[in-house]
Design a protein around this motif. Structure first.
Motif, mmCIF file in Angstrom:
data_model
loop_
_atom_site.group_PDB
_atom_site.id
_atom_site.type_symbol
_atom_site.label_atom_id
_atom_site.label_comp_id
_atom_site.label_asym_id
_atom_site.label_seq_id
_atom_site.Cartn_x
_atom_site.Cartn_y
_atom_site.Cartn_z
ATOM 1 N N VAL A 133 0.833 -1.205 0.000
ATOM 2 C CA VAL A 133 0.000 0.000 0.000
ATOM 3 C C VAL A 133 0.868 1.256 0.000
ATOM 4 C CG1 VAL A 133 -1.653 1.331 1.369
ATOM 5 C CG2 VAL A 133 -2.011 -1.114 1.020
ATOM 6 N N HIS A 137 0.799 3.786 -3.236
ATOM 7 C CA HIS A 137 -0.015 4.978 -3.011
ATOM 8 C C HIS A 137 0.490 6.154 -3.842
ATOM 9 C CE1 HIS A 137 -2.549 7.857 -1.099
ATOM 10 N NE2 HIS A 137 -1.570 8.464 -0.445
ATOM 11 N N TYR A 157 -4.504 4.986 -2.186
ATOM 12 C CA TYR A 157 -4.736 3.872 -1.263
ATOM 13 C C TYR A 157 -5.062 4.375 0.142
ATOM 14 C CZ TYR A 157 -3.189 0.097 -4.345
ATOM 15 O OH TYR A 157 -3.090 -0.822 -5.364
ATOM 16 N N GLY A 159 -5.270 3.689 4.094
ATOM 17 C CA GLY A 159 -4.339 2.877 4.873
ATOM 18 C C GLY A 159 -4.271 3.329 6.311
ATOM 19 N N THR A 164 0.230 6.604 3.654
ATOM 20 C CA THR A 164 -0.916 6.181 2.854
ATOM 21 C C THR A 164 -1.964 7.292 2.840
ATOM 22 O OG1 THR A 164 -2.217 5.236 4.685
ATOM 23 C CG2 THR A 164 -0.497 3.842 3.710
#
Length: 373
Positions: A133, A137, A157, A159, A164
């Motif tokens: 992630v 991202h 993304y 997160g 993130t």
């Protein structure tokens, strides 16, 4: 039974330029996709944006988000034909959870790109704590074929870390929780929860360990449990099992998102499923267990373990998750007690404190769009 600690006041985000957003949502799971997209859309509108939500199945909004809706927010049927595509494409286009925008709309995006400037095109991905992630991202993805060839779509993304997109957190969430804390005893009483009882919410798929949990709750202990069962699959799973009078059970009705939040705030243990309710349970700060969406290749096992690692889950919480999600035998479900729930509460609240120090997803989305416009 457990004290409810509201979120601290979030700082107000600086005002962003008012833009128009087209958000696409294809319903795959029961309500989670809709829940995330609706909360995202509604919060954008609260922050001065205009949002069209395009859905292939909007039926859940009838109870999840009953009208009247905030001014500037509208829902539309999936634009499968050219005639369904609006004359004006939004400044921002979001494909939620990797759904593919209909070809007719893609053609309209390409036309807009030739006439003026293309929208900021974002693929809003699934939530995960896995390592990829942070790596993926904000990465670009060049469109290589079709009418939009040459345009760029960006991965965004959600997160759990500052590297993130973080999580959806409304600016008024803390004040809402503080207002609820003042009436929490009345909420619990209205749902039949006695002052010395442990209120357990059940929002799940069909966990193999459900009979073990019910046996636990029916065994005399210091918990004095009362089970609040959400409608749909959780209710069906419960009603498929033999019932006894030794367990206090209440079956709930479908409710709007704010009332779902209040259920999480009012309970002492929340058994949740999917993405939207996981995030809401984290913001609630009460002990929680996540029933992750199962995948045929068991890829969800790695995803669940990554979340538990980020959470720094104590051993009992990790083992409960594994049994609840079918990764270990149902008989390995750890016993619940006040001591165990207090340990879980400390874990969840420490994680929530980490999350509140991060910039929320909505503010990050707006900053990203400003950067790419």
């Amino acid at each position: 039974m457990l004290d409810f600690l509201p979120l601290p006041q979030s700082p107000k985000a600086p005002p962003a330029p008012s833009l128009s957003w087209d958000i696409f949502c294809q319903v795959i799971d029961n309500f989670g996709d809709v829940g995330v997209c609706w909360r995202t859309a509604a919060e954008l509108v609260t922050r001065g944006q205009t949002v069209r939500l395009w859905m292939d199945d909007a039926s859940a909004l009838q109870w999840m988000a009953p009208q009247p809706w905030p001014q500037g927010l509208s829902a539309h049927a999936w634009p499968a034909q050219a005639a369904d595509v609006p004359a004006s494409i939004g400044d921002v286009v979001i494909e939620a959870f990797g759904c593919e925008i209909p070809a007719a709309f893609v053609s309209a995006i390409a036309t807009k790109a030739k006439q003026s400037r293309p929208p900021v095109w974002i693929n809003l991905e699934y939530l995960s704590a896995e390592d990829y992630v942070e790596r993926c991202h904000r990465l670009p993805s060049r469109i290589m074929s079709g009418p939009a060839s040459g345009l760029t779509r960006w991965f965004f993304y959600p997160g759990f870390t500052s590297a993130t997109g973080s999580l959806v957190r409304e600016q008024n969430l803390g004040p809402r929780q503080r207002d609820f804390a003042a009436v929490r005893p009345q909420w619990r009483a209205s749902h039949g929860v006695q002052p010395d009882e442990c209120a357990v919410s059940l929002f799940c798929y069909e966990p193999a360990a459900l009979p073990q949990l019910l046996n636990q709750l029916m065994t005399p202990s210091d918990l004095k449990p009362r089970l609040l069962v959400t409608p749909g699959r959780a209710t069906a799973a419960m009603q498929a099992l033999p019932q006894t009078d030794r367990l206090a059970v209440q079956y709930l009705q479908p409710c709007p998102q704010p009332q779902f939040d209040e259920m999480l705030w009012g309970c002492d243990l929340n058994l949740v499923r999917g993405e939207d309710s996981l995030v809401r349970a984290l913001w609630a700060g009460q002990p929680m267990v996540w029933h992750i969406y199962p995948q045929d290749d068991n890829a969800h096992h790695d995803k669940l373990n990554a979340f538990l690692d980020w959470l720094d889950a104590p051993d009992s919480l990790r083992r409960f998750h594994h049994a609840w999600n079918g990764m270990t035998a149902p008989q390995t479900l750890p016993l619940l007690s006040r001591e165990v729930l207090n340990e879980w509460a400390q874990c969840i609240r420490a994680a929530r404190s980490t999350l509140t120090s991060q910039t929320g997803l909505i503010e990050q989305l707006q900053a990203f769009v400003a950067e790419k416009s």
